[in-house]
Design an enzyme around this catalytic site. Structure first.
Site, PDB file in Angstrom:
ATOM      1  N   ASP A   1       9.884   8.702  30.766  1.00  0.00           N
ATOM      2  CA  ASP A   1      10.587   9.656  31.628  1.00  0.00           C
ATOM      3  C   ASP A   1      11.877  10.122  30.960  1.00  0.00           C
ATOM      4  O   ASP A   1      12.491   9.369  30.206  1.00  0.00           O
ATOM      5  CB  ASP A   1      10.892   8.981  32.979  1.00  0.00           C
ATOM      6  CG  ASP A   1      11.289   9.979  34.040  1.00  0.00           C
ATOM      7  OD1 ASP A   1      11.095  11.192  33.843  1.00  0.00           O
ATOM      8  OD2 ASP A   1      11.812   9.542  35.081  1.00  0.00           O
TER       9      ASP A   1
ATOM     10  N   HIS B   1       9.588  17.455  25.429  1.00  0.00           N
ATOM     11  CA  HIS B   1       8.257  16.839  25.322  1.00  0.00           C
ATOM     12  C   HIS B   1       7.850  16.683  23.852  1.00  0.00           C
ATOM     13  O   HIS B   1       7.257  15.675  23.477  1.00  0.00           O
ATOM     14  CB  HIS B   1       7.225  17.673  26.082  1.00  0.00           C
ATOM     15  CG  HIS B   1       7.503  17.763  27.560  1.00  0.00           C
ATOM     16  ND1 HIS B   1       7.871  16.670  28.308  1.00  0.00           N
ATOM     17  CD2 HIS B   1       7.484  18.812  28.433  1.00  0.00           C
ATOM     18  CE1 HIS B   1       8.070  17.034  29.569  1.00  0.00           C
ATOM     19  NE2 HIS B   1       7.841  18.333  29.668  1.00  0.00           N
TER      20      HIS B   1
ATOM     21  N   LEU C   1      -4.463  -2.699  17.935  1.00  0.00           N
ATOM     22  CA  LEU C   1      -3.798  -2.321  19.185  1.00  0.00           C
ATOM     23  C   LEU C   1      -4.703  -1.366  19.949  1.00  0.00           C
ATOM     24  O   LEU C   1      -5.294  -0.465  19.350  1.00  0.00           O
ATOM     25  CB  LEU C   1      -2.463  -1.608  18.875  1.00  0.00           C
ATOM     26  CG  LEU C   1      -1.697  -1.035  20.070  1.00  0.00           C
ATOM     27  CD1 LEU C   1      -1.025  -2.158  20.865  1.00  0.00           C
ATOM     28  CD2 LEU C   1      -0.627  -0.035  19.619  1.00  0.00           C
TER      29      LEU C   1
HETATM   30  C1  FPP Z   1       8.503  12.854  32.005  1.00  0.00           C
HETATM   31  O1  FPP Z   1       9.687  13.504  31.658  1.00  0.00           O
HETATM   32  C2  FPP Z   1       7.547  12.958  30.924  1.00  0.00           C
HETATM   33  C3  FPP Z   1       6.393  13.671  30.993  1.00  0.00           C
HETATM   34  C4  FPP Z   1       5.984  14.403  32.208  1.00  0.00           C
HETATM   35  C5  FPP Z   1       5.482  13.784  29.844  1.00  0.00           C
HETATM   36  C6  FPP Z   1       5.422  12.659  28.878  1.00  0.00           C
HETATM   37  C7  FPP Z   1       4.886  13.182  27.612  1.00  0.00           C
HETATM   38  C8  FPP Z   1       5.320  12.877  26.379  1.00  0.00           C
HETATM   39  C9  FPP Z   1       6.336  11.856  26.126  1.00  0.00           C
HETATM   40  C10 FPP Z   1       4.773  13.574  25.198  1.00  0.00           C
HETATM   41  C11 FPP Z   1       3.884  12.683  24.366  1.00  0.00           C
HETATM   42  C12 FPP Z   1       2.507  12.768  24.855  1.00  0.00           C
HETATM   43  C13 FPP Z   1       1.420  12.409  24.153  1.00  0.00           C
HETATM   44  C14 FPP Z   1       0.101  12.640  24.720  1.00  0.00           C
HETATM   45  C15 FPP Z   1       1.474  11.775  22.845  1.00  0.00           C
HETATM   46  P1  FPP Z   1      10.243  14.640  32.626  1.00  0.00           P
HETATM   47  O2  FPP Z   1       9.787  15.945  32.065  1.00  0.00           O
HETATM   48  O3  FPP Z   1       9.825  14.380  34.042  1.00  0.00           O
HETATM   49  O4  FPP Z   1      11.777  14.438  32.432  1.00  0.00           O
HETATM   50  P2  FPP Z   1      12.930  14.667  33.514  1.00  0.00           P
HETATM   51  O5  FPP Z   1      12.689  13.675  34.608  1.00  0.00           O
HETATM   52  O6  FPP Z   1      14.177  14.401  32.734  1.00  0.00           O
HETATM   53  O7  FPP Z   1      12.806  16.091  33.972  1.00  0.00           O
END
Ligand code: FPP
Length: 237
Positions: free
Chosen positions: A14, A31, A125
């Site tokens: 997150d 992302h 893993l």
């Molecule tokens: C939450 O942050 C994160 C996500 C919704 C996406 C997680 C994806 C990645 C880390 C990319 C890597 C993915 C793969 C498949 C390798 P948020 O956007 O909700 O952040 P915020 O709460 O600060 O708005």
């Protein structure tokens, strides 16, 4: 690492959006940066000797985000599969993708097929990428599958126990997480592995996901090693 190692570590990644907002960048950039943290945590898990790493990459709720953000996230998934699949296979990392993946677009589905095929059989893993995943949907799906088998006369309803239910989940055959890490300081489960987390230890860190390093993973494991797991029982001895 001294002490008991968690066999299975799950992560709610997150804070990508906040990481980008702090830099006046579009959320999609956060992302993309998050993808580098995935490489960090995979290497850290291999170094520490963790057997299973499960990453919450895209929730069923994320389908409600703006179209351009969904496209950015699918672009990250495709790029990750392209860039990492040979390397992960070489490192002995087997990738599985768990969730309602039939909702993905054709290019993303193809990327999923390729990374799963290339890494099949890796022994070091198991990396579960949870994509288009929601725990309530998973539980409802398991109940529906068991009910259908019972209606078809393939299953005696009396024989449905915890093991039967567990094996009908996306994670059937995989041990429950010992440790759950959530980044960016939020204290929520967000519809993640509601069945599997029943006895899991939680570690919440203020670090935003794109800044998460293998040292942060080791810190979480050390925190876990300081805990006493009782599974509802009283202290031994
Ligand atoms: C939450 O942050 C994160 C996500 C919704 C996406 C997680 C994806 C990645 C880390 C990319 C890597 C993915 C793969 C498949 C390798 P948020 O956007 O909700 O952040 P915020 O709460 O600060 O708005």
């Amino acid at each position: 690492m001294a002490g008991y190692l968690p066999r299975h570590v799950a992560v709610i990644m997150d804070g990508n959006g906040r990481w980008a907002a702090m830099r006046d960048l579009p959320r999609g950039v956060g992302h993309w940066e998050g993808m580098n943290a995935v490489r960090e945590v995979v290497e850290g898990a291999c170094t520490a000797g963790v057997e299973v790493l499960t990453l919450y990459a895209f929730s069923t709720e994320n389908w409600r985000r703006p179209r351009e953000e969904i496209e950015a996230l699918m672009g990250v998934l495709q790029a990750f599969a392209e860039k990492e699949r040979e390397r992960l296979a070489h490192e002995g990392v087997e990738v599985r993708v768990l969730g309602e993946i039939e909702r993905l677009d054709e290019r993303s589905l193809e990327a999923v097929r390729r990374i799963v095929e290339t890494t099949r059989g890796g022994q070091r893993l198991l990396l579960n990428l949870m994509i288009s995943y929601g725990a309530r949907e998973e539980i409802v799906g398991a109940a529906r599958a068991l009910a259908a088998a019972a209606c078809a006369g393939l299953l005696d309803p009396e024989s449905i126990d915890e093991d039967a239910f567990r094996s009908a989940l996306f994670t059937g055959g995989i041990p429950d997480p010992d440790l759950l890490i959530r980044t960016s300081g939020e204290m929520r489960i967000s519809n993640f592995m509601l069945w599997q987390l029943a006895y899991t230890e939680f570690h919440v860190t203020p670090v935003l996901w794109p800044d998460f390093t293998r040292e942060d993973l080791f810190e979480a494991i050390l925190d876990y090693q300081r805990r006493e797991r009782r599974f509802g029982r009283v202290t031994a001895g």
